[in-house]
Design a protein around this motif. Structure first.
Motif, PDB file in Angstrom:
ATOM      1  N   TYR A 227       0.811  -1.225   0.000  1.00 47.44           N
ATOM      2  CA  TYR A 227       0.000   0.000   0.000  1.00 47.44           C
ATOM      3  C   TYR A 227       0.846   1.276   0.000  1.00 47.44           C
ATOM      4  O   TYR A 227       0.410   2.315  -0.478  1.00 47.44           O
ATOM      5  CB  TYR A 227      -0.942   0.017   1.213  1.00 47.44           C
TER       6      TYR A 227
ATOM      7  N   ASP B  70      -9.728   3.110   9.913  1.00 44.30           N
ATOM      8  CA  ASP B  70     -10.332   3.406   8.614  1.00 44.30           C
ATOM      9  C   ASP B  70      -9.320   3.424   7.465  1.00 44.30           C
ATOM     10  O   ASP B  70      -9.684   3.648   6.324  1.00 44.30           O
ATOM     11  CB  ASP B  70     -11.084   4.739   8.668  1.00 44.30           C
ATOM     12  N   HIS B  71      -8.054   3.203   7.766  1.00 49.52           N
ATOM     13  CA  HIS B  71      -7.034   3.214   6.719  1.00 49.52           C
ATOM     14  C   HIS B  71      -5.974   2.169   7.038  1.00 49.52           C
ATOM     15  O   HIS B  71      -5.587   1.998   8.197  1.00 49.52           O
ATOM     16  CB  HIS B  71      -6.397   4.612   6.609  1.00 49.52           C
TER      17      HIS B  71
ATOM     18  N   ARG C 285      -2.804   2.132   6.506  1.00 50.89           N
ATOM     19  CA  ARG C 285      -1.589   2.674   7.120  1.00 50.89           C
ATOM     20  C   ARG C 285      -1.772   2.827   8.626  1.00 50.89           C
ATOM     21  O   ARG C 285      -0.885   2.462   9.402  1.00 50.89           O
ATOM     22  CB  ARG C 285      -1.206   4.012   6.495  1.00 50.89           C
TER      23      ARG C 285
END
Length: 161
Positions: A52, A99-100, A102
């Protein structure tokens, strides 16, 4: 969620005991610092397969099978640490997701980095399970891959790898 960890803890305990015997590791030697470092490395290897963060590459697609294998390698070390910290086999995890992707990795790595006991383990393990969900791995798929890799790890010990 109903994740049954007891069987996995039992399998990991058998593997850990096998490794201690084969490698002549004293029963009273504290392996926690080494297990934490190994887990840290496996998480980084998982990040590399998820890809990612590789903004410089035209190919940022996750290598799913390779990512699952790295995830399962991490699960082995989480289970070993859980055994070392006396985590109850009937522990009911509560996966946590951000929510991500990373944020998920960064938070997980933060708790692994400071892991010295059960409190950090619980938080990190729930983040790890949330990461598995984030990556689209089902629990049955994770368990199957864990069982396969566990057998490979036993064979490696017998072969001296």
């Amino acid at each position: 969620m109903g994740l049954n960890l007891a069987t996995l803890f039992d399998m990991q305990e058998a593997l850990d005991n096998h490794i201690r015997r084969k490698q002549n590791i004293p029963a009273d030697m504290d392996l926690v610092p080494y297990l934490v470092d190994a887990l840290d490395v496996e998480i980084a290897e998982l990040q590399n397969e998820v890809r990612y963060f590789k903004f410089w590459s035209a190919d940022r697609n996750m290598r799913r099978e390779a990512a699952l294998m790295e995830y399962v390698d991490g699960l082995h070390f989480f289970l070993s640490l859980g055994l070392a910290f006396g985590i109850p086999r009937e522990f009911e995890p509560v996966p946590h997701r951000y929510d991500h992707i990373r944020k998920q990795f960064r938070s997980l790595k933060r708790y692994v980095y400071v892991m010295e006991g059960p409190m950090q383990w619980y938080i990190a393990f729930n983040l790890f399970l949330g990461l598995g969900e984030f990556l689209g791995f089902s629990w049955p798929e994770i368990v199957r891959a864990y069982m396969e890799k566990n057998q490979v790890n036993h064979k490696r010990q017998e072969a001296g790898d």
